[in-house]
Design a protein around this motif. Structure first.
Motif, short mmCIF file in Angstrom:
data_model
loop_
_atom_site.label_atom_id
_atom_site.label_comp_id
_atom_site.label_asym_id
_atom_site.label_seq_id
_atom_site.Cartn_x
_atom_site.Cartn_y
_atom_site.Cartn_z
N GLY A 92 6.90 -23.40 5.93
CA GLY A 92 7.37 -22.12 5.90
C GLY A 92 7.51 -21.50 7.12
N ARG A 93 8.26 -20.35 7.26
CA ARG A 93 8.21 -19.60 8.70
C ARG A 93 7.34 -19.18 9.02
NH1 ARG A 93 14.10 -20.21 9.93
NH2 ARG A 93 15.12 -20.36 8.19
N GLY A 94 6.01 -18.65 8.31
CA GLY A 94 5.02 -18.38 8.75
C GLY A 94 4.28 -19.16 9.82
N HIS A 95 4.33 -20.43 9.56
CA HIS A 95 3.84 -21.45 10.49
C HIS A 95 4.24 -21.33 11.76
CE1 HIS A 95 3.74 -25.54 12.26
NE2 HIS A 95 2.44 -25.46 12.01
N ALA A 96 5.49 -20.86 11.96
CA ALA A 96 6.02 -20.79 13.30
C ALA A 96 5.55 -19.79 14.12
CB ALA A 96 7.63 -20.76 13.12
N LEU A 97 5.43 -18.37 13.42
CA LEU A 97 4.72 -17.30 13.82
C LEU A 97 3.45 -17.56 14.44
CD1 LEU A 97 5.79 -14.50 11.37
CD2 LEU A 97 6.70 -15.05 13.85
N LEU A 98 2.57 -18.29 13.49
CA LEU A 98 1.17 -18.67 13.72
C LEU A 98 1.23 -19.73 15.19
CD1 LEU A 98 -1.93 -18.88 13.56
CD2 LEU A 98 -1.46 -20.58 11.80
N ASP A 99 2.09 -20.49 15.09
CA ASP A 99 2.05 -21.53 16.19
C ASP A 99 2.68 -20.82 17.42
OD1 ASP A 99 1.65 -24.48 16.88
OD2 ASP A 99 3.80 -24.45 17.27
N GLY A 100 3.22 -19.96 17.52
CA GLY A 100 3.79 -19.01 18.67
C GLY A 100 2.74 -18.34 19.23
N ALA A 101 1.80 -17.66 18.20
CA ALA A 101 0.76 -16.74 18.58
C ALA A 101 -0.44 -17.60 19.26
CB ALA A 101 0.24 -16.01 17.48
N LEU A 102 -0.54 -18.75 18.93
CA LEU A 102 -1.48 -19.72 19.24
C LEU A 102 -1.30 -20.28 20.94
CD1 LEU A 102 -2.49 -21.84 16.18
CD2 LEU A 102 -3.96 -20.20 17.25
N LYS A 103 -0.05 -20.54 21.03
CA LYS A 103 0.38 -20.92 22.21
C LYS A 103 0.69 -19.67 23.26
CE LYS A 103 3.30 -24.89 20.47
NZ LYS A 103 4.49 -25.26 20.54
N GLU A 104 0.76 -18.81 22.92
CA GLU A 104 1.04 -17.52 23.90
C GLU A 104 -0.14 -17.08 24.29
OE1 GLU A 104 2.82 -13.02 23.70
OE2 GLU A 104 3.36 -14.24 22.02
N GLN A 105 -1.37 -17.09 23.28
CA GLN A 105 -2.72 -16.51 23.69
C GLN A 105 -3.46 -17.74 24.10
OE1 GLN A 105 -4.03 -13.48 20.83
NE2 GLN A 105 -2.07 -13.83 19.69
N ARG A 106 -3.10 -18.96 24.21
CA ARG A 106 -3.80 -20.01 24.70
C ARG A 106 -4.91 -20.37 23.79
NH1 ARG A 106 -3.15 -19.34 31.30
NH2 ARG A 106 -0.82 -19.14 31.58
N ILE A 107 -4.85 -20.34 22.72
CA ILE A 107 -5.84 -20.61 21.76
C ILE A 107 -5.77 -22.06 20.94
CG2 ILE A 107 -7.01 -20.03 19.43
CD1 ILE A 107 -6.01 -17.32 19.97
N GLU A 108 -6.70 -22.79 21.43
CA GLU A 108 -6.53 -24.22 20.92
C GLU A 108 -7.43 -24.58 19.63
OE1 GLU A 108 -7.68 -26.89 23.92
OE2 GLU A 108 -6.10 -26.35 25.41
N ARG A 109 -6.86 -25.13 18.65
CA ARG A 109 -7.56 -25.53 17.43
C ARG A 109 -7.81 -26.91 17.31
NH1 ARG A 109 -4.58 -22.91 12.53
NH2 ARG A 109 -2.93 -24.10 13.36
N HIS A 110 -8.83 -27.27 16.71
CA HIS A 110 -9.31 -28.64 16.24
C HIS A 110 -8.57 -28.87 14.85
CE1 HIS A 110 -10.84 -32.56 15.56
NE2 HIS A 110 -11.90 -31.99 14.89
N VAL A 111 -7.46 -29.27 14.67
CA VAL A 111 -6.98 -29.51 13.35
C VAL A 111 -7.39 -30.80 12.75
CG1 VAL A 111 -4.76 -29.79 11.91
CG2 VAL A 111 -4.86 -28.13 13.73
#
Length: 302
Positions: free
Chosen positions: A197-216
């Protein structure tokens, strides 16, 4: 090609035999009607009507043409008439609706429940939102598309249903997360990533912009089974609010505000111009707007 008003004059004059009465019924002056009659005579190359003591009498050519002329007039009336009204209680019709798998959980049950009450003969065929959605709407192979679909915002009708932001789903018995989910805790815990879905792209963009790293630790192609997985593990899932709150109602899952900013988006219904004025299609769109706008309003109430 004869003007429709000339055919109407021909019919009225044949019936009444009076230019004066024709003018009254047409709401025109006698000189205007006389001009129209002259055009009609010229177009058909015949006097059509001759003045007598008994009024305007048709010529043999007028007698021969009155039948075809009245058939044309009736055809024009049928073309100009409104289509039959759509009665949902009696309708036997199928609608094809394009939606995401999240909408299967959040929107589809409400839509089906409503249709079973008010339109028992109406069937819904669900199709995915993909690269062929625009073409399907244009070709009439699909009726509406529900979701966040930026690619359909140009050249299609659209109506906003509700705004969507993001929440985090967490096991209610999570060993390390209590009443609040902090940004530090978010980054230190393991996560489920939904790559659909498109929501995944928004979430991914926000994580990169705010330099938040997740352990998936787990990647899923959709939301099927997500509530069960979250309620039985210590994994966190970041999802659109509507699907998050719906899944939380299915299991021991808590809903937390996201500890960082993610752009919100608008969920809309989209349709093509070819379906815009169809009575049944208008009814389906009104059902979707009533159900899902109301759903959004109820979520905002304290």
């Amino acid at each position: 090609m004869l003007d429709a008003k000339l055919l109407q004059l021909f019919d009225l004059l044949y019936t009444t035999g009076s230019v004066t009465r024709c003018a009254e019924q047409l709401g025109q002056s006698q000189p205007t009607v006389s001009i129209w009659l002259a055009k009609l005579r010229h177009a058909l190359d015949d006097p059509l009507f001759v003045r007598t003591a008994a009024g305007m009498q048709p010529t043999p050519r007028a007698d021969a043409l009155i039948g075809p002329a009245r058939e044309v007039i009736e055809s024009l009336r049928r073309l100009a008439a409104r289509g039959p009204a759509f009665d949902p209680a009696q309708a036997q019709r199928s609608f094809r609706v394009c939606m995401t798998d999240a909408s299967h959980i959040t929107l589809l049950p409400r839509l089906l429940a409503h249709l079973r009450r008010v339109a028992p003969g109406v069937r819904i065929d669900v199709a995915p939102i993909d690269a062929g959605t625009a073409e399907a709407l244009q070709a009439g192979k699909a009726d509406i598309a529900l979701g966040y679909i930026p690619g359909l915002e140009s050249g299609f009708y659209q109506q906003t249903l509700y705004a969507q932001d993001f929440v985090c789903l967490v096991n209610q018995k999570h060993p390390r997360i209590g009443r609040t989910l902090t940004r530090k805790a978010y980054q230190s815990e393991a996560h489920i990533e939904i790559v659909y879905g498109r929501g995944h792209a928004l979430l991914d963009g926000a994580l990169k912009e705010q330099r938040i790293e997740r352990h998936v630790l787990l990647e899923l192609p959709g939301f099927l089974g997500l509530a069960t997985i979250v309620s039985s593990t210590d994994l966190i899932a970041t999802v659109p609010r509507m699907i998050g709150e719906t899944l939380a109602g299915l299991g021991a899952v808590g809903v937390y505000p996201c500890p960082f900013e993610i752009p919100s988006y608008l969920v809309k219904q989209h349709w093509h111009a070819r379906q815009h004025d169809d009575p049944g299609h208008r009814w389906l769109r009104s059902v979707c707007s009533e159900l899902f706008m109301r759903l959004d309003q109820s979520r905002k109430k304290p």
